[in-house]
Design a protein around this motif. Structure first.
Motif, mmCIF file in Angstrom:
data_model
loop_
_atom_site.group_PDB
_atom_site.id
_atom_site.type_symbol
_atom_site.label_atom_id
_atom_site.label_comp_id
_atom_site.label_asym_id
_atom_site.label_seq_id
_atom_site.Cartn_x
_atom_site.Cartn_y
_atom_site.Cartn_z
ATOM 1 N N PRO A 184 0.834 -1.206 0.000
ATOM 2 C CA PRO A 184 0.000 0.000 0.000
ATOM 3 C C PRO A 184 0.870 1.258 0.000
ATOM 4 C CG PRO A 184 0.021 -1.036 2.172
ATOM 5 C CD PRO A 184 0.698 -1.993 1.241
ATOM 6 N N LYS A 185 0.423 2.240 -0.752
ATOM 7 C CA LYS A 185 1.170 3.489 -0.795
ATOM 8 C C LYS A 185 1.000 4.246 0.518
ATOM 9 C CE LYS A 185 1.034 4.165 -5.791
ATOM 10 N NZ LYS A 185 0.653 5.084 -6.897
ATOM 11 N N ARG A 186 2.032 4.991 0.875
ATOM 12 C CA ARG A 186 1.914 5.855 2.051
ATOM 13 C C ARG A 186 0.851 6.910 1.753
ATOM 14 N NH1 ARG A 186 6.400 8.887 5.892
ATOM 15 N NH2 ARG A 186 5.019 10.573 6.542
ATOM 16 N N PHE A 187 -0.181 6.931 2.591
ATOM 17 C CA PHE A 187 -1.328 7.811 2.341
ATOM 18 C C PHE A 187 -1.358 9.013 3.281
ATOM 19 C CE2 PHE A 187 -2.446 4.529 5.364
ATOM 20 C CZ PHE A 187 -3.026 5.224 6.397
ATOM 21 N N TYR A 188 -0.434 9.114 4.186
ATOM 22 C CA TYR A 188 -0.434 10.165 5.202
ATOM 23 C C TYR A 188 0.828 11.011 5.077
ATOM 24 C CZ TYR A 188 2.564 6.557 7.197
ATOM 25 O OH TYR A 188 3.544 5.614 7.359
ATOM 26 N N LYS A 189 0.738 12.223 5.579
ATOM 27 C CA LYS A 189 1.890 13.120 5.578
ATOM 28 C C LYS A 189 2.517 13.245 6.960
ATOM 29 C CE LYS A 189 0.418 15.966 1.650
ATOM 30 N NZ LYS A 189 0.083 17.350 1.192
ATOM 31 N N GLU A 190 1.654 13.374 7.977
ATOM 32 C CA GLU A 190 2.165 13.626 9.322
ATOM 33 C C GLU A 190 1.831 12.478 10.266
ATOM 34 O OE1 GLU A 190 0.711 17.346 10.723
ATOM 35 O OE2 GLU A 190 1.811 18.539 9.243
ATOM 36 N N VAL A 191 2.773 12.184 11.162
ATOM 37 C CA VAL A 191 2.581 11.162 12.197
ATOM 38 C C VAL A 191 2.768 11.838 13.553
ATOM 39 C CG1 VAL A 191 3.318 8.915 13.090
ATOM 40 C CG2 VAL A 191 3.580 9.448 10.647
ATOM 41 N N SER A 192 1.874 11.539 14.484
ATOM 42 C CA SER A 192 1.965 12.163 15.805
ATOM 43 C C SER A 192 1.504 11.184 16.870
ATOM 44 C CB SER A 192 1.103 13.430 15.858
ATOM 45 O OG SER A 192 -0.264 13.122 15.587
ATOM 46 N N VAL A 193 1.783 11.552 18.119
ATOM 47 C CA VAL A 193 1.341 10.785 19.289
ATOM 48 C C VAL A 193 0.498 11.707 20.144
ATOM 49 C CG1 VAL A 193 2.083 9.645 21.422
ATOM 50 C CG2 VAL A 193 3.305 9.215 19.277
ATOM 51 N N ASP A 194 -0.629 11.200 20.619
ATOM 52 C CA ASP A 194 -1.538 12.025 21.412
ATOM 53 C C ASP A 194 -2.099 11.193 22.554
ATOM 54 O OD1 ASP A 194 -2.966 14.205 22.220
ATOM 55 O OD2 ASP A 194 -4.251 14.309 20.444
ATOM 56 N N ARG A 195 -2.672 11.850 23.522
ATOM 57 C CA ARG A 195 -3.329 11.161 24.630
ATOM 58 C C ARG A 195 -4.554 10.418 24.116
ATOM 59 N NH1 ARG A 195 -1.078 10.243 29.712
ATOM 60 N NH2 ARG A 195 0.286 11.983 30.246
ATOM 61 N N GLY A 196 -4.725 9.209 24.632
ATOM 62 C CA GLY A 196 -5.905 8.433 24.274
ATOM 63 C C GLY A 196 -6.777 8.194 25.487
ATOM 64 N N ALA A 197 -7.687 7.253 25.376
ATOM 65 C CA ALA A 197 -8.613 6.971 26.474
ATOM 66 C C ALA A 197 -7.890 6.431 27.695
ATOM 67 C CB ALA A 197 -9.677 5.979 26.001
ATOM 68 N N THR A 198 -6.912 5.553 27.468
ATOM 69 C CA THR A 198 -6.199 4.941 28.602
ATOM 70 C C THR A 198 -4.691 5.058 28.482
ATOM 71 O OG1 THR A 198 -6.209 2.778 27.493
ATOM 72 C CG2 THR A 198 -8.054 3.272 28.969
ATOM 73 N N GLY A 199 -4.197 5.548 27.355
ATOM 74 C CA GLY A 199 -2.754 5.639 27.164
ATOM 75 C C GLY A 199 -2.419 6.682 26.118
#
Length: 264
Positions: A32-47
């Motif tokens: 599959p081709k890379r479909f995104y430009k930016e990658v990030s980490v954010d707070r989730g429900a439990t982690g």
């Protein structure tokens, strides 16, 4: 039970347990081709969740890729960010471990723990060569310290055997290892421990790495004492070495994940 510990990607890219064959399949199958430009980490429900262009990345079973610590989530994010024109899952060992933990191990933690204990009951380090002297010495140097650590720290006094004939281990020793494993039964840590155990053939080496008793490189070399001896005397096979390199990559990814789980 081990089916749940295989790569849980529904695509054919990870359809063979042999990493060399898997790579061959990958080359034959359009990625599959890379479909995104930016990658990030954010707070989730439990982690902490991994996001691609602001949207939460998901496992093959469509669960959010959410890890307990920001450092662990960042490992997965870094693998997504490292993809170029296409997404190659075989180059994303931490992501695959996270998928396994979320989609599989989280539902079957007791079964995975029991599988690690089965490895311990026939642990690589308990089966010693009787000859030649050089191999015996190398095994003793690489393995005796871990056996002693298991006895003194875990309370697991294991029996050693010469050759490959199965030796029964004391129930008390396996129970002691199980007691040590219980507090480590969160899906991500357990998935990483199981992977290291299956790659080395030794639950003791995996646990020693997790406890900081052995660094990953030392444990990896200890798991390959016999193989390295054979290579020195009979030469090496290119395909076998490629498989070993792929396994080594996965071993170090599991160790990095465990380290990241210990950090916020």
């Amino acid at each position: 039970m081990r089916d749940i510990l295989n790569d849980l990607d529904a695509s054919r890219h990870l359809s063979d347990p042999d990493p060399v064959r898997r790579a061959q399949i990958q080359m034959q199958t359009p990625l599959p081709k890379r479909f995104y430009k930016e990658v990030s980490v954010d707070r989730g429900a439990t982690g902490h969740v991994v996001k691609l262009d602001g949207k939460v990345a998901r496992t093959p079973a469509r669960a959010p890729i959410e890890l307990p610590t920001g450092k662990a989530a960042q490992l997965v994010a870094n693998e997504f960010a490292a993809q170029e024109e296409v997404i190659s899952p075989v180059t994303m060992p931490v992501m695959r471990l996270a998928n396994t933990a979320i989609d599989g191990v989280s539902r079957e933690a007791d079964a995975v723990l029991e599988d690690i204990l089965r490895f311990a009951s026939s642990d690589l380090l308990c089966y010693r060569a009787g000859a030649p002297e050089g191999l015996v010495r190398r095994q003793n140097e690489a393995w005796d310290g871990v056996i002693d650590w298991a006895r003194d720290t875990l309370g697991a006094r294991l029996n050693l055997a010469e050759g490959v004939i199965h030796v029964e281990q004391p129930r008390e020793a396996i129970a002691a290892i199980g007691l040590h494993l219980r507090p480590r039964s969160d899906p991500f840590r357990l998935a990483a421990l199981h992977l290291m155990t299956s790659l080395t053939g030794s639950a003791l080496l995996a646990l020693a790495v997790e406890a900081g008793e052995r660094d990953t490189e030392t444990a990896w070399k200890a798991a390959h004492v016999d193989e390295d001896w054979q290579i020195e005397h009979w030469g090496q096979d290119a395909e076998a070495m490629a498989r070993r390199a792929a396994r080594r990559r996965d071993m170090f990814a599991a160790a990095r994940l465990i380290e990241a789980l210990n950090q916020d």
